[in-house]
Each structure stands twice: as structure tokens, then as C-alpha cells.
Design a protein around this motif. Structure first.
Motif, PDB file in Angstrom:
ATOM      1  N   PHE A 134      -4.344  -6.610   4.715  1.00 50.90           N
ATOM      2  CA  PHE A 134      -4.062  -7.961   4.722  1.00 50.90           C
ATOM      3  C   PHE A 134      -4.885  -8.773   3.956  1.00 50.90           C
ATOM      4  O   PHE A 134      -3.847  -9.555   3.036  1.00 50.90           O
ATOM      5  N   ALA A 135      -5.781  -8.245   3.841  1.00 55.18           N
ATOM      6  CA  ALA A 135      -6.216  -9.527   2.751  1.00 55.18           C
ATOM      7  C   ALA A 135      -5.930  -9.042   0.999  1.00 55.18           C
ATOM      8  O   ALA A 135      -5.333 -10.629   0.584  1.00 55.18           O
ATOM      9  N   LEU A 136      -5.197  -7.675   0.479  1.00 56.61           N
ATOM     10  CA  LEU A 136      -4.538  -7.843  -0.345  1.00 56.61           C
ATOM     11  C   LEU A 136      -3.624  -8.079  -0.522  1.00 56.61           C
ATOM     12  O   LEU A 136      -2.958  -8.897  -1.354  1.00 56.61           O
ATOM     13  N   ALA A 137      -2.691  -7.798   0.379  1.00 58.30           N
ATOM     14  CA  ALA A 137      -1.456  -8.033   0.843  1.00 58.30           C
ATOM     15  C   ALA A 137      -1.431  -9.890   0.435  1.00 58.30           C
ATOM     16  O   ALA A 137      -0.802 -10.097  -0.317  1.00 58.30           O
ATOM     17  N   LEU A 138      -2.291 -10.557   1.708  1.00 60.15           N
ATOM     18  CA  LEU A 138      -2.102 -11.993   1.286  1.00 60.15           C
ATOM     19  C   LEU A 138      -2.580 -12.781  -0.235  1.00 60.15           C
ATOM     20  O   LEU A 138      -1.992 -13.660  -0.542  1.00 60.15           O
ATOM     21  N   ALA A 139      -3.755 -11.942  -0.628  1.00 57.05           N
ATOM     22  CA  ALA A 139      -4.399 -12.426  -1.299  1.00 57.05           C
ATOM     23  C   ALA A 139      -3.361 -12.469  -2.776  1.00 57.05           C
ATOM     24  O   ALA A 139      -3.767 -13.282  -3.676  1.00 57.05           O
ATOM     25  N   VAL A 140      -2.404 -11.347  -2.588  1.00 61.12           N
ATOM     26  CA  VAL A 140      -1.804 -11.225  -3.571  1.00 61.12           C
ATOM     27  C   VAL A 140      -0.004 -12.059  -3.485  1.00 61.12           C
ATOM     28  O   VAL A 140       0.768 -13.238  -4.593  1.00 61.12           O
ATOM     29  N   ALA A 141       0.438 -11.944  -2.757  1.00 62.43           N
ATOM     30  CA  ALA A 141       1.701 -12.466  -1.809  1.00 62.43           C
ATOM     31  C   ALA A 141       1.873 -13.827  -1.908  1.00 62.43           C
ATOM     32  O   ALA A 141       2.746 -13.830  -2.310  1.00 62.43           O
ATOM     33  N   ILE A 142       1.132 -14.344  -1.251  1.00 62.22           N
ATOM     34  CA  ILE A 142       1.027 -15.978  -0.918  1.00 62.22           C
ATOM     35  C   ILE A 142       1.317 -16.516  -2.969  1.00 62.22           C
ATOM     36  O   ILE A 142       1.896 -17.897  -2.635  1.00 62.22           O
ATOM     37  N   PRO A 143      -0.533 -16.296  -3.622  1.00 61.81           N
ATOM     38  CA  PRO A 143       0.514 -16.792  -5.039  1.00 61.81           C
ATOM     39  C   PRO A 143       1.377 -16.347  -4.977  1.00 61.81           C
ATOM     40  O   PRO A 143       2.551 -17.060  -5.960  1.00 61.81           O
ATOM     41  N   LEU A 144       2.190 -15.592  -5.131  1.00 63.45           N
ATOM     42  CA  LEU A 144       2.983 -14.732  -5.914  1.00 63.45           C
ATOM     43  C   LEU A 144       4.503 -15.416  -5.304  1.00 63.45           C
ATOM     44  O   LEU A 144       5.370 -15.865  -5.830  1.00 63.45           O
TER      45      LEU A 144
END
Lengths: 312, 283
Positions: free
Chosen positions: A104-114
Motif C-alpha cells: 500500500f505504501a509503495l503504491a501510494l508513494a508512486v501512483a499519486i505523484p505519477l
């Protein structure tokens, strides 16, 4: 308001517990045969097993016995493991929580800025790369991605361990990197899609034009827009959850992690009904609680909803 | 202005994006592989313990063999049918269910609509994969039972989409005119309204094929749905995991195929959806 929602959820869980109980007990397959395996069976042994698992009682009585135990935190005994179901689940919970938390942390950290960047530069290079990643993340099955990563990063370039959950601490983290990346790809794709769509809508809004006209910097404008875009992103949490439940089972199986997902798979294949029953309900409860929390987050995020909620 | 109809919209003059052209190629190849199944079926299931675990490029086995000595290339080609036929049936079945129930709910309204609405709410709340693992795993069942189960689990999205489309169409003047002519209700529903929501239905069915491919292969990877010994990509991956070191092709080839095919079907579905809705708006 909230009380009504909670009561509604409890009602659904109650009905679900009956449906699952009935379904599992009507399924073909004989518990006694399963337990005895190839050992010779005496009528005494069979009677003892039937008595122990209350198989001679009528189904509604069996259900009430189960419900009574469950409300007191006793979900019976695992047939496969011969330990209390609660212990079997507690043993596995840590790995699953660590895996899903990391993913979850990985997904949010990458997907939201992207997602923000691809909305801001819609049609540009970043957007195209992101949408290609999104298509793969949305349509590639978790286990296929997992096995490819496993081959490349555990066999071909032995950077990460092949399977298992490690000995705790940093070793466990090391073991969880590949599974978490695998799971995060699917999760991130959903979050990316939600973020991009919501941001595109917000960037079109009058207040963004007004902010730009007043010379407010891009970074600040995007931050304001993201705050407004947060509502549809959080509302999409149900999609994320639906994916997460299946994805966790697949990721754990692929990397042979001793978590809830592999426990569910083993129990289903062994027809270990008490564990299957408890796990389905546990997952339903988690889904219901997170859906409730998403609704509450809605209150926190949108002052308009908050004002209406108070006045209503 | 006459509507060109779904066929005209899709195959009318257009510049096909490269990715979509490639995706269509992949889908065509996959369908061709299904047609080839009878040719390789014998090779795919022939076990030869003397030539087990051969690496790719071994004599007569382009992609090597698995631990039972089955040829990976033949096994993979033969697995295409299992990986695609079920999902296509799931999408078609759920489309038919969606058209029937969605049209009735949207046009008849009343208690039927309420019942169908509650039913879809209930099914939508279930995580598809979890429900399929539990039901299919505990009941056993086999390939076609899993297809039926997935049709049921996939149908809510079709029902909702059709219902929304029908509701929107029902308010239009041509339906009022049809009612004035006292055409029968089923004629209005299926001869007049249905063609106008068909674009939505086709697009959703295409996307459902992609999701069903993922769901089906996931189930067979977990050991549910496809009986042991059947050539199937998901099963191949379960078995291939143990022999990854001896013959990596046993894992890499089917894994890449599932990913490429699922992405292609998804891309074609997306493109179809964009084209159909865009021309719908123009009309």
C-alpha cells in the motif's frame, strides 16, 4: 447516521455468516473421511468425530453453536492443523499485514505523484509511460507478474530470496520486497487511474483558472487541486479493496509466504471448513470496516459533506 | 441522420493506433492457437520420463520439457483453449444475463427492478476472486461449473450498465411513439431499446473478457477450476514454479503470454469503448 450504517453492516455480516455456513456445510465431501484419511475406521472413531464436530445435530443448531462460540471469540478448531482457528489465523496475520502495508505504501508513494503528473502533462511522455504501466498493472494477473519478477530478481540476478517470510526484522523486509512490489503494481494501477481522472477534472475547474490568473505557483495550485481530487480517490477505495483481497492470496501463493492468503488457499483445498468460515467472515469484516472508514474520511476531506452531516 | 450501427462504427474509415493494431494481432494469434489445439494435444499430454526437465533448445523440444517430460511448447499452445474459451464464455454469458435482467429492470421498473437491484448490490459487494476461490474450491465442480460461477459473479456490472442505458432510452420520444402504437412490451424492449444500448453492452463484454482471463488463470494457478493434467497456462505456472531453475521457459513463456493476451484484450476493449461512445455522442 453512523449508527444506522453500523447496524446495517452488522446485519449484512449476520446474513453472510448464515449463507457461508449453510453453503460450506451443504458442499459435497465428508469431514469424517477427510479426517481419517486412509486409516481404517471403526464405528467408535466415526461416532467420536461426529460428536466432537457436532455433526449429528441439525444444521440450525450447529449454526447457533458456532455463532455462540464466534461471538465469544471461539471459532472452533482447525481440522487440518488441529489447533484453534483463532491461533491459526493469529499466526499468519503478521505476514499479511506487513505485506499489504508495504504494498500500500509503495503504491501510494508512486501512483499519486505519477497520477498528478500525468494529469498535469496529459498526453506527454510521462502520461504515456504511466498509462502503459497502468494497463499492465490493471490487466496482468498478479501471479504472472510475480513469477516473472521472481525469475529475474531471485534466480537470474539473485538479489532477493526465493520464498518464505524470513526471520523477522530486516530479513523479513528483504523477503517482502518482491511480493510487495508485485502487489503494488496492481494496487498502484487502480490508484493511478483514479488520481489521473480526478486531477483532470479538478484542473478544469474555475478555481484552478482563478488561482493561475492570480499568479499562484503551479506547485501550490496542484496541491489545492489534489486536496479536492482526494474525495473521488478515497471513494474508489472499494475497487482497491476488491483487488487487494484476491491479490494478496495470489502474491502470497506465488512467493510461498505463510500469510492469511495461503492459509485460505490451503484450507479451501483441504476443505478445512472452520478456517474457511472464519476467514471469509474476517475478510468481510475488514472490508466493511474499511468501507466505513472511507465514508468517514469523506467527512474529514469535504467540509460541505461535514456541514450537511451535522445539520441533517 | 442514420446511425452507421456498431459494425460500421468499428470498421468504418479510421486510423488504427499502433498499440491497438498490435493487440488485435495478438488476439488473432491466440485464436489461431486454439484452432491448432487438435494438432498438439497429443504432444502436450504425452509424458516421457526419459526426457524430463530438458532445457529450452533441446533436441525436438524448442522450449524444453517439464518434469513429466511434456513438451512445453505443445503444452503452452494446447493451454490457450483452456485460458481463453472459458473467459469468452463468461463474458458472453454475463452479457446475456445482463441484457435480460438489465432490460427488464430498466423498462419494467417496480418490484422487479428493486429485487434485481438488491441482487446486484449484494454480488457487487463480494470480491470476485475470493468468492470464486471459496465456492469453486469447496464445491469442486470443474471447468464449466467455474464458468457458470464466474458468469454469476460478473453479471452485476452488465446488469447495471444495461439498466442505466435502458432507463435513459425509455424517456425518449421514440419509445413513447412505440407505446402509442401499442407494440408489445417485449418488442419495445428487445427490438427498439436493445439496439440502442448495444454499444455499451459490447464494450463491457470485451473488457469482461480481459478480467475473466485474469480471474480464470488466477483460479487455476491456485489449483481451483481446472482439473489436474489439463493443459492450462495457470496450471503450468503452478507446476513450473518448482522447476524454474531447470527450465525457466516453463514459467516465463506462459506468464508472458497471460500478461500479453490480457493486456491486448484490455487495450482492444478500451479502444472499442472510446470509438463507440465517441460516435454515439456525435449521433
Amino acid at each position: 447516521m453512523l449508527a444506522v450504517r453500523v447496524l446495517g453492516v452488522l446485519g449484512i455480516l449476520f446474513v453472510l455468516s448464515i449463507v457461508v455456513f449453510a453453503m460450506l456445510h451443504l458442499a459435497p465431501g465428508d469431514l469424517v473421511k477427510n479426517l481419517l484419511g486412509n486409516r481404517p475406521s471403526s464405528p467408535d472413531a466415526i461416532a467420536a468425530i461426529r460428536a466432537r464436530y457436532h455433526l449429528d445435530e441439525p444444521l440450525p443448531v450447529q449454526y447457533l453453536q458456532w455463532l455462540g462460540g464466534a461471538l465469544g471469540g471461539d471459532f472452533g478448531e482447525s481440522i487440518r492443523l488441529q489447533t484453534p482457528v483463532v491461533d491459526a489465523i493469529a499466526d499468519r496475520l503478521g505476514v499479511t499485514l506487513a505485506l499489504t502495508g508495504l504494498a500500500f505504501a509503495l503504491a501510494l508513494a508512486v501512483a499519486i505523484p505519477l497520477g498528478v503528473q500525468s494529469a498535469v502533462h496529459a498526453g506527454g511522455v510521462v502520461d504515456r509511460v504511466a498509462s502503459a504501466l497502468g494497463i499492465v498493472g490493471l490487466s496482468a494477473p498478479t501471479f504472472a507478474v510475480g513469477l516473472l519478477l521472481l525469475y529475474v530478481f531471485a534466480y537470474y540476478l539473485p538479489v532477493f530470496p526465493v520464498y518464505g517470510a524470513g526471520d523477522g526484522g530486516l530479513d523479513t523486509l528483504h523477503h517482502l520486497v518482491l511480493p510487495a512490489v508485485t502487489l503494488a503494481l496492481g494496487l498502484g494501477a487502480i490508484v493511478l487511474k483514479l488520481t489521473r481522472a480526478a486531477m483532470l477534472r479538478e484542473l478544469d475547474a474555475d478555481y484552478v483558472t482563478a488561482a493561475r490568473a492570480r499568479g499562484i505557483t503551479d506547485a501550490t495550485t496542484h496541491r489545492i487541486a489534489l486536496r479536492n481530487a482526494a474525495i473521488p480517490i478515497v471513494t474508489g477505495a472499494s475497487l482497491v479493496l476488491t483487488f487487494l483481497v484476491g491479490g494478496t492470496v495470489l502474491a502470497e501463493t506465488t512467493y510461498a509466504l505463510p500469510g492469511i492468503g495461503t492459509l485460505l488457499q490451503d484450507s479451501v483445498l483441504y476443505k478445512d471448513l472452520p478456517v474457511v468460515q472464519a476467514l471469509t467472515l474476517l475478510i468481510a469484516v475488514v472490508i466493511a470496516v474499511i468501507a466505513l472508514l472511507a465514508d468517514l474520511a469523506y467527512l474529514l476531506l469535504d467540509p460541505r459533506v461535514r456541514a450537511k452531516g451535522v445539520s441533517a | 441522420m442514420t446511425s452507421p450501427g456498431p459494425v460500421g462504427i468499428v470498421f468504418g474509415p479510421t486510423r488504427l493506433p499502433v498499440t491497438v493494431a498490435l493487440s488485435l494481432g495478438v488476439v488473432a494469434l491466440a485464436l489461431a492457437a486454439i484452432a491448432l489445439t487438435p494438432l498438439v494435444a497429443a504432444d502436450a499430454t504425452r509424458q516421457d520420463i526419459m526426457s524430463s526437465l530438458l532445457p529450452p533448445g533441446a533436441d525436438g523440444h524448442l522450449l524444453g520439457t517439464d518434469e513429466l517430460g511434456r513438451d512445453i511448447l505443445a503444452l503452452t499452445i494446447a493451454g490457450t483453449a483452456s485460458a481463453l474459451v472459458g473467459p469468452i464464455c463468461v463474458a458472453l454469458g454475463s452479457m446475456i444475463l445482463g441484457v435480460l435482467l438489465g432490460t427488464i429492470a430498466g423498462y419494467e421498473r417496480g418490484w422487479l427492478d428493486t429485487v434485481i437491484g438488491r441482487w446486484t448490490d449484494l454480488l457487487l459487494a463480494l470480491p470476485v476472486l475470493l468468492a470464486a476461490i471459496v465456492v469453486s474450491g469447496v464445491f469442486g465442480g470443474g471447468y464449466w461449473a467455474t464458468v457458470a460461477l464466474l458468469i454469476l459473479l460478473f453479471s452485476p456490472s452488465d446488469i447495471r450498465i444495461v439498466r442505466a442505458g435502458v432507463l435513459e432510452q425509455s424517456a425518449r420520444p421514440y419509445i413513447e411513439a412505440a407505446q402509442m402504437l401499442s407494440l408489445s412490451r417485449s418488442r419495445i424492449m428487445f427490438r427498439h431499446i436493445l439496439p440502442n444500448v448495444s454499444t455499451l453492452v459490447i464494450t463491457n463484454a470485451m473488457l469482461n473478457v480481459a478480467f475473466a482471463i485474469v480471474a480464470f488463470s488466477s483460479l487455476s494457478f491456485l489449483g481451483v477450476g481446472v482439473p489436474p493434467g489439463t493443459p492450462d497456462w495457470g496450471r503450468q505456472l503452478t507446476e513450473g514454479r518448482a522447476i524454474m531453475l531447470d527450465n525457466p521457459a516453463a514459467v516465463i513463456v506462459p506468464a508472458l503470454l497471460i500478461i500479453v493476451v490480457a493486456c491486448s484484450v484490455n487495450l482492444v476493449g478500451d479502444w472499442l469503448g472510446q470509438r463507440l461512445t465517441r460516435s454515439g455522442r456525435r449521433a
